[in-house]
Design an enzyme around this catalytic site. Sequence first.
Site, PDB file in Angstrom:
ATOM      1  N   ARG A 106       9.941  29.907  -3.263  1.00 19.79           N
ATOM      2  CA  ARG A 106       9.751  28.850  -1.930  1.00 19.79           C
ATOM      3  C   ARG A 106       9.866  27.506  -2.288  1.00 19.79           C
ATOM      4  NH1 ARG A 106       4.781  30.231   1.823  1.00 19.79           N
ATOM      5  NH2 ARG A 106       3.522  29.616   0.267  1.00 19.79           N
ATOM      6  N   THR A 110      10.135  22.556   1.990  1.00 17.75           N
ATOM      7  CA  THR A 110      10.897  23.173   3.337  1.00 17.75           C
ATOM      8  C   THR A 110      10.366  24.501   3.514  1.00 17.75           C
ATOM      9  OG1 THR A 110      12.507  24.132   2.008  1.00 17.75           O
ATOM     10  CG2 THR A 110      12.943  22.017   2.976  1.00 17.75           C
ATOM     11  N   ASP A 202      -3.171  32.644  -3.862  1.00 13.64           N
ATOM     12  CA  ASP A 202      -1.804  33.014  -4.358  1.00 13.64           C
ATOM     13  C   ASP A 202      -1.666  34.275  -5.016  1.00 13.64           C
ATOM     14  OD1 ASP A 202       1.075  31.000  -5.233  1.00 13.64           O
ATOM     15  OD2 ASP A 202       0.508  32.901  -6.271  1.00 13.64           O
ATOM     16  N   ASP A 205      -0.333  34.108  -8.855  1.00 10.53           N
ATOM     17  CA  ASP A 205      -1.344  33.750  -9.743  1.00 10.53           C
ATOM     18  C   ASP A 205      -2.601  34.385 -10.087  1.00 10.53           C
ATOM     19  OD1 ASP A 205      -0.064  31.255  -9.921  1.00 10.53           O
ATOM     20  OD2 ASP A 205      -1.103  30.022  -8.486  1.00 10.53           O
TER      21      ASP A 205
HETATM   22  N1  URA Z   1       1.996  33.644  -0.864  1.00  9.76           N
HETATM   23  C1  URA Z   1       0.780  33.902  -1.573  1.00  9.76           C
HETATM   24  O1  URA Z   1       0.906  34.329  -2.634  1.00  9.76           O
HETATM   25  N2  URA Z   1      -0.235  33.842  -0.567  1.00  9.76           N
HETATM   26  C2  URA Z   1      -0.325  33.283   0.647  1.00  9.76           C
HETATM   27  O2  URA Z   1      -1.240  33.138   0.941  1.00  9.76           O
HETATM   28  C3  URA Z   1       1.182  32.892   1.220  1.00  9.76           C
HETATM   29  C4  URA Z   1       2.188  33.248   0.252  1.00  9.76           C
END
Ligand code: URA
Length: 215
Positions: A106, A110, A202, A205
């Site tokens: 991502r 943007t 995330d 992560d």
């Molecule tokens: N990607 C993620 O890992 N967590 C989110 O909340 C949104 C996208």
Amino acid sequence: MLSPNTKLISHPLIQHKLTLMRDKATSSASFRQLLREISLLLGYEITRDLDVAPHTIETPLETMQGVQLAGKKLCLVSVLRAGNGFLDGFLDLLPSARVGCIGVYRDADTLQAIEYYTKLPERLQERPVIVVDPMLATGNSAVAALDIVKKYGAIRIKFLCLLASPEGIKSVSVAHPDVQIYTAAIDRELNNHGYILPGLGDAGDRLFGTSKRSE
Ligand code: URA
């Protein structure tokens, strides 16, 4: 109201495990293990319509007609890197499934999906294809991954996530109305950074222990 192309799988075991995953105190090791266990439960549901064919065997007592999976092997497509969290559990269930990978990241400003890697098995058009990514947030990565599998010929496609946002479901449904979305939960909304609320943070992560908080 749930859009017609979305299936919410709200089994008590899944909801229990998902709550543990959402908890910020849960370690990466537990997070990975829980996702593996949930993959088995979601995998059971999403493979419900796989084709089978009659198969004759000998039991110790007599001949009988059973069934076996038919057709080309199913293909799982992991949207890197968090999608890999679904693979171990799914492959426990379907050890002979083929695995493809799509790398999209991502853009931080943007939030658009940028493709950087694609590796898919051959004859995708003959296989059931399940694109997996734990988080359906803006929908940009999911739409990009679905565009890519279609470009490589996939026809029979499902999308599997753990958490979906209403925005993500809408964007996949508009771009790919033929794709059925399977999710364990639909959360409230996205924040300004494209994270799902209340969410689980995330997913990449948390799976791989790369968040600053875990250092
Ligand atoms: N990607 C993620 O890992 N967590 C989110 O909340 C949104 C996208």
